[in-house]
Motif scaffolding. Structure first.
Motif, mmCIF file in Angstrom:
data_model
loop_
_atom_site.group_PDB
_atom_site.id
_atom_site.type_symbol
_atom_site.label_atom_id
_atom_site.label_comp_id
_atom_site.label_asym_id
_atom_site.label_seq_id
_atom_site.Cartn_x
_atom_site.Cartn_y
_atom_site.Cartn_z
ATOM 1 N N LEU A 163 0.838 -1.198 0.000
ATOM 2 C CA LEU A 163 0.000 0.000 0.000
ATOM 3 C C LEU A 163 0.876 1.254 0.000
ATOM 4 O O LEU A 163 1.875 1.311 0.704
ATOM 5 N N PRO A 164 0.505 2.228 -0.782
ATOM 6 C CA PRO A 164 1.325 3.452 -0.844
ATOM 7 C C PRO A 164 1.052 4.351 0.348
ATOM 8 O O PRO A 164 0.488 5.423 0.221
ATOM 9 N N THR A 165 1.465 3.928 1.498
ATOM 10 C CA THR A 165 1.151 4.692 2.705
ATOM 11 C C THR A 165 2.350 5.462 3.235
ATOM 12 O O THR A 165 2.229 6.191 4.198
ATOM 13 N N HIS A 166 3.523 5.251 2.631
ATOM 14 C CA HIS A 166 4.710 5.940 3.123
ATOM 15 C C HIS A 166 5.081 7.089 2.198
ATOM 16 O O HIS A 166 4.723 7.088 1.025
ATOM 17 N N SER A 167 5.833 8.002 2.743
ATOM 18 C CA SER A 167 6.247 9.144 1.927
ATOM 19 C C SER A 167 7.093 8.688 0.742
ATOM 20 O O SER A 167 7.090 9.300 -0.311
ATOM 21 N N SER A 168 7.804 7.574 0.923
ATOM 22 C CA SER A 168 8.674 7.118 -0.163
ATOM 23 C C SER A 168 7.870 6.696 -1.375
ATOM 24 O O SER A 168 8.369 6.732 -2.492
ATOM 25 N N ASP A 169 6.616 6.307 -1.147
ATOM 26 C CA ASP A 169 5.819 5.865 -2.287
ATOM 27 C C ASP A 169 5.438 7.025 -3.191
ATOM 28 O O ASP A 169 5.042 6.829 -4.330
ATOM 29 N N TRP A 170 5.512 8.219 -2.655
ATOM 30 C CA TRP A 170 5.120 9.397 -3.431
ATOM 31 C C TRP A 170 6.339 10.193 -3.887
ATOM 32 O O TRP A 170 6.213 11.260 -4.453
ATOM 33 N N LEU A 171 7.522 9.624 -3.636
ATOM 34 C CA LEU A 171 8.766 10.345 -3.931
ATOM 35 C C LEU A 171 8.896 10.676 -5.413
ATOM 36 O O LEU A 171 9.347 11.759 -5.782
ATOM 37 N N ALA A 172 8.456 9.737 -6.253
ATOM 38 C CA ALA A 172 8.642 9.935 -7.691
ATOM 39 C C ALA A 172 7.835 11.100 -8.218
ATOM 40 O O ALA A 172 8.094 11.596 -9.303
ATOM 41 N N PHE A 173 6.858 11.541 -7.434
ATOM 42 C CA PHE A 173 5.995 12.599 -7.945
ATOM 43 C C PHE A 173 6.451 13.974 -7.499
ATOM 44 O O PHE A 173 5.835 14.971 -7.842
ATOM 45 N N ILE A 174 7.511 14.017 -6.705
ATOM 46 C CA ILE A 174 7.999 15.323 -6.266
ATOM 47 C C ILE A 174 8.776 15.954 -7.413
ATOM 48 O O ILE A 174 9.720 15.373 -7.946
#
Lengths: 189, 985
Positions: A163-174
């Motif tokens: 599950l994308p619940t960590h900040s690292s999962d959204w890193l690519a979108f920064i």
């Protein structure tokens, strides 16, 4: 292909040579009997009904009370089905572990998919429970069971880290930050 | 397939960068895949597919043709790059090449050749070597006595060359030619006052050593070959003479011939005669000759066989374009033939016949070379070679002649012409260029890679959308016309394919010319613009290595500094791409700009600003003018700024953005770093200054980040799936210092990370007991540097990585003026088991692909070292989290694996620089290594995840697909029939 007219109307049927010694054509006078294959097959065993045979079932009123209990029981079975699966699912979850490989993934997919499927066909289940007196309660239990099942699947996904619940999962979108200053230079040439 | 592999790459790079659950699954799977890290070497069948190497030798100082046999193709050359090589005179390829040490230690003093042996004196008379010329094997080597080298000569006795004599400042030694053993060595008399410069032997059992006391007299010492006994010694008055080497030669049977410009005379002196104690003066006036004023006359004689005296004919050069062939006969000098005008003249011998080749100007663009018989000065018929001078090249300055006897006993010849721009051209009659070598490329100073333009049709379409709309109907018409052109081009392409298919495969040549150049699908083919130290610019096709254009810039001082800037890329059709070369003369400090089109090499018509003041630095702004050219700022020594181009538009933009434009200048001699801010009136104000005391440590290098670098991932994923954000400061500078104290206990290497806008020292580190030369790479959020550890006597890599921490301070904009928190700095060092020559990092289009370091080794190999190994987060103790993060446990030794050499056996001699450029494919980085050789290749740091493999089995896959398709069709049909039949049963 045999001519399409052979099936139309049903009055006239031509047959290919494969059927051997049958006649080249035959005329059936009873309409509707050759409309489809099943009918034709039933025609082969077409016998006259025996005397006293009735098409309508004879209503039996003697065991109605027990029957209703049975229906009720059956409906509860249906409603409790998803809940009963949960211990089994828990066991499978425990056994499959948290590693990511093909079998745990298949398990999780099944675990997640089954309740979702069940929830989607909720109306069909309701129809099934129609005859029961506790229809709404059973429906609710069924719903809760399925929701629990899917929650379990989500928990499993979570523990497997899917599950994308960590900040690292959204890193690519920064997006890279915009620079405000322009700088350059170097050693004196 | 690309999508999946893209996931794998992401995993390797940042651990995890995806959001959806399935993507996570892919990423996790990929991590397990990437753990099976395999080598990135090329396969055998990939050799030469996308890489090439060109080998060079440098500026030729000595060139000798092998004249022993008629069929010989050998040409021996010794160059200023300390290279001794043998060229195939039919093709220009290298037979073999020996690259000696750089600097004076490997300097080739002289090259002599006799038979199959080539004798070379190396390192200012340090070594005497004899080479076997066929295969280039060393026959023998002798260490000579100390003393600076003056001259060497082959010595013959009775028609056989047996010895080689070496003259040093204070001694002379004779060596056996076949074994190298020293026969005798003698000290020269009065060597502290007399400068001995020339040695001569005419095959009569004597060796003459000639010395001069400037402006006083000449000393001639006669040695006996057998035992080195001084037979005779005399001194002759010559008050006008300052140097023997430049003004004298020996002709005929041992007659010293000197020329003097001031007295306008020739002087002769028989070496052996005892009675003549004075040089005989012959006024040039008596020969109706005159030396051009300020020109030192040059005498050229020839000694075809070292065991025999030289010929009595000689050339006298009176001015840069005037030669005269003279003959000494019965003590009288008589002119044989006057060559006016003539650029170059040279003797050549074949068998018993000696000829002279003379190059004379024919017209503005061509020269003619003619052959004359040396003894009479008569012209040989039908021997003209027309030499076409390259309009973009330099003037010819050396002529080497290879004469041979034809079947009808006439003399044929070929010539090799060397020009100012170090081009070697080999010509044969009647002017056919047999081969050409561009030796300027042996000394590439800087280079850039420029995208190729689209084809004409693509550009047409691009242009259509680029132009402004001028009504509906014209737009439609324009659109239709360009579509029609596209259709036409496509049909022409089809026709060409069809036409070529009929021809046998070998005859179809894919010749690359400047007209057929176009960008390929993935932008893998680019134009390499190379700037060489001699001032010659080259445009080279990166795919094949073909030189597409060259341009020689005249009057470039030898120690000039070059800076190449790409102002406009090919992306702005119809504006041509534009490169600017800043040339700064070290002596005067003045700079000049040369603006050119990098695709065609043509000089641009754009007016360049005059630069009256010395230029200190340049700055390329991302600001573009209305013609899409980036603005170049030039800072002069009064810290005033000149903009180029400087149109009104640009000046307006500069005024608007002036407050956010900063410079930094590093003055190494004072140890001062200073930062400036641009003012609206294009002057600057000093805003910070950092002084690193120059008496303690010296700034050796400063590097910012590359402007075209993209960083895809803003952070690193930790084992617990949180993020450690990178400190990506685009204004960060890495400053390397070395201690002035070089004692091994006290020497150190320092590194400062300084913000270029504010001057804030972000981090500093000192490596004690370390020494340079330091090579380093500064990229993303890391700096990798290599130094010599003088305590443990080994090379060490050190890596610094900067992180912001678990949270970003400001994720939308980056301003150096607003950074309250210092970054976290991590550092780790490793032992590297080899010395290194240069260091560079790979670069890709979007920065998604993992980075590798390209390490140029002195052996000529280029090592592709994964950055993964240089990671300060490598744990000493492996934990669950570090395993999750895919960190390699720390090991002090850095491995060198042979399969990491990207250039397998194609070593690059003396690799001096590596240039990396992104291609259109994210997986692929273009690499050019230059030094003495040039090597171009592609590297795939994360493998080729975005293209199918070369050996992808198209046939199998498509046949399976088609097979399945047809099987489905057939079975469907069969099923239908069967159903129908059943229906009828």
């Amino acid at each position: 292909m045999t001519s399409p007219g052979a099936q139309g109307g049903g009055a006239l049927a031509t047959r290919g040579g494969a059927t051997g010694k049958r006649m080249k054509w035959a005329l059936e006078l009873s309409l509707g009997n050759s409309r489809n294959r099943g009918d034709r097959q039933s025609k082969d065993g077409d016998v006259m009904y025996p005397v006293g045979y009735s098409d309508k079932p004879v209503p039996d009123t003697s065991v109605q009370e027990a029957d209703r209990n049975l229906v009720e029981k059956r409906c509860w079975d249906v409603a409790l089905g998803p809940l009963k699966q949960i211990p089994m699912n828990l066991f499978i979850m425990y056994m499959s572990g948290n590693t990511i490989s093909i079998f745990p993934i298949m398990m999780v997919c099944m675990m997640a998919w089954r309740p979702i499927q069940a929830l989607m066909s909720m109306s069909a289940t309701f129809k099934l429970l129609e005859s029961s007196s506790q229809q709404w309660l059973q429906g609710l239990v069924y719903l809760i069971g399925n929701l629990l099942g899917s929650a379990l699947a989500v928990y499993k996904c979570q523990s497997m880290g899917l599950l994308p619940t960590h900040s690292s999962d959204w890193l690519a979108f920064i997006e890279p930050p915009q620079r405000l200053e322009i700088m350059g230079g170097g050693m004196v040439m | 397939m690309p999508g999946w592999l893209f996931g794998s790459l992401t995993a390797e790079h940042c651990g995890s960068c995806s959001s959806a659950a399935m993507a996570w699954l892919v990423v996790r799977l990929a991590i397990s895949v990437s753990l099976l890290y395999t080598a990135s070497a090329v396969f055998e069948d990939q050799v030469g597919k996308f890489d090439w190497r060109q080998q060079f030798i440098g500026k030729v100082r000595f060139a000798l043709f092998d004249t022993q046999s008629q069929a010989s193709k050998k040409l021996l050359v010794a160059t200023d790059k300390n290279v001794f090589a043998s060229l195939n005179s039919r093709t220009g390829d290298l037979f073999w090449r020996h690259v000696d040490k750089t600097g004076p230690e490997g300097h080739i003093d002289t090259l002599l050749m006799y038979g199959q042996d080539a004798v070379v004196v190396v390192g200012n008379g340090r070594l005497l070597r004899s080479w076997e010329t066929t295969v280039g094997g060393l026959k023998w080597e002798t260490v000579l006595d100390t003393g600076s080298f003056q001259a060497a000569a082959l010595v013959g006795v009775q028609d056989h060359v047996k010895y080689v004599a070496v003259l040093k400042k204070s001694s002379i030694s004779l060596h056996d030619l076949s074994s190298g053993s020293q026969i005798w060595v003698e000290n020269l008399p009065d060597s502290d006052t007399v400068q001995y410069q020339t040695i001569y032997s005419g095959g009569n059992g004597l060796v003459f050593v000639l010395g001069v006391v400037p402006n006083s007299h000449i000393v001639i010492v006669e040695y006996k070959i057998e035992d080195g006994e001084i037979m005779n010694k005399k001194s002759v008055e010559a008050a006008w003479m300052s140097s023997l080497e430049t003004s004298c030669t020996i002709i005929s049977s041992g007659i010293l011939l000197c020329a003097d410009q001031i007295t306008q005379s020739l002087y002769t002196l028989p070496l052996q005669s005892a009675e003549q104690t004075e040089m005989r003066q012959i006024h040039l006036q008596t020969l109706d000759l005159e030396v051009a004023s300020g020109f030192q006359p040059v005498l050229t004689s020839t000694q075809p066989n070292p065991a025999q005296p030289p010929l009595s004919e000689f050339f006298l050069q009176l001015s840069p374009d005037h030669h005269i062939l003279l003959q000494l006969k019965d003590n009288l000098i008589a002119p044989l033939r006057d060559f006016n005008p003539s650029y170059l003249a040279a003797f050549a011998t074949s068998g018993e016949r000696t000829v002279a080749a003379v190059m004379s100007p024919k017209n503005d663009t061509a020269c003619s070379i003619n052959l004359f018989s040396a003894d009479t000065g008569r012209r040989h018929l039908d021997t003209t070679i027309i030499y076409h001078m390259d309009p973009n090249g330099g003037k010819p300055n050396r002529l080497y002649v290879h004469a041979f006897l034809k079947k009808d006993d006439s003399v044929g010849y070929r010539v090799m012409v060397q020009t100012e721009d170090l081009t070697l051209t080999f010509l044969q009659q009647p002017g056919r260029v047999v081969w050409m070598r561009e030796e300027a490329l042996a000394d590439v100073v800087t280079m850039e890679m420029v995208d190729l333009p689209f084809t004409g049709t693509q550009a047409e379409l691009e242009g259509e959308f680029g132009k402004k709309a001028d009504g509906l109907l014209p737009m439609v018409l324009k659109r239709l016309s360009s579509q029609f052109i596209l259709l036409q081009a496509w049909l022409a392409h089809l026709w060409k394919l069809f036409y070529d298919a009929r021809k046998p495969r070998s005859s179809v040549k894919n010749e690359i010319t400047i007209d057929t150049l176009s960008r390929d699908e993935f932008n893998l083919q680019k134009m390499m613009v190379m700037v060489t130290a001699s001032g010659k610019l080259f445009g080279i096709d990166s795919k094949s290595g073909t030189i597409l254009w060259k341009q020689y810039l005249e009057n470039i001082q030898p120690n000039s500094v070059f800076k190449l800037i790409v102002q406009r890329t090919t992306a702005h059709f119809p504006h041509p791409p534009q490169c600017t070369l800043l040339i700064k003369d070290k002596d005067t400090g003045l700079g000049s700009l040369y603006v050119f089109n990098p695709i065609f090499g043509k000089k641009s018509q754009i007016g360049v600003p005059a630069l009256p003041r010395p230029i200190l630095q340049t700055l390329l702004l991302p600001v573009i003018d209305q013609d899409y050219a980036k603005v170049l700022l030039l800072i002069d020594d009064q810290y005033k700024v000149t903009a180029f181009p400087s149109t009104k538009n640009v000046l307006q933009q500069l005024q608007d953005t002036a407050s956010s434009i900063f410079f930094y200048l590093v003055d190494s001699s004072q140890g001062k770093l200073s930062g400036f801010r641009l003012r609206k009136d294009l002057s600057t104000e000093l805003i910070w200054e950092v002084v690193i005391p120059a008496e303690v440590q010296k700034i050796v290098a400063v590097k910012g980040k590359r402007a075209n670098e993209h960083v895809h991932s803003q952070g690193r994923v930790m084992g617990d799936r949180s993020v450690l954000y990178k400190y990506l400061n685009p204004n960060l500078l890495a400053v390397i210092t070395e201690s002035t104290d070089t004692h091994q206990e006290r020497s150190f290497v320092g590194i400062f990370l300084i913000d270029g806008v504010t001057g804030r020292i972000v981090h500093e580190a000192v490596q004690r007991k370390a020494r340079g030369p330091v090579h380093f790479v500064h990229s993303e959020n890391w700096v990798v540097y290599v130094y010599w550890n003088s305590k443990f006597r080994r090379n060490e890599f050190s890596v610094l990585e900067l992180f912001e921490g678990a949270e970003l301070y400001n994720s939308t904009v980056f301003s150096s003026l607003d950074r309250p928190h210092p970054p976290q700095v991590l550092q780790q060092s490793y032992i590297f088991p080899a010395p290194i020559s240069t260091l560079e990092a790979t670069l890709t289009e979007k920065g998604i692909t993992s980075r590798h370091l390209l390490v140029g080794l002195p052996s000529g190999n280029i090592l592709s070292l994964p950055k993964m190994f240089l990671d300060p987060r490598r744990p000493e103790v492996v934990s669950e989290q570090s395993r999750e993060e895919n960190l390699i446990p720390y090991a002090p030794e850095m491995p060198i694996r042979e399969e990491w050499f990207i250039n397998y056996n194609q070593t690059v001699s003396r690799v001096r620089g590596i240039y990396t450029a992104p291609s259109g494919l994210e997986s692929t980085c273009l690499v050019v290594a230059y030094g003495l050789d040039i090597y171009q290749t592609r590297v795939f740091p994360s493998k080729q995840f975005d293209v199918l493999k070369d050996d992808y089995d198209y046939v199998l896959i498509s046949s399976v697909l088609f097979g399945l398709f047809f099987a489905t069709m057939i079975s469907k049909r069969l099923a239908e029939v069967k159903l129908l039949n059943r229906a009828w049963r």
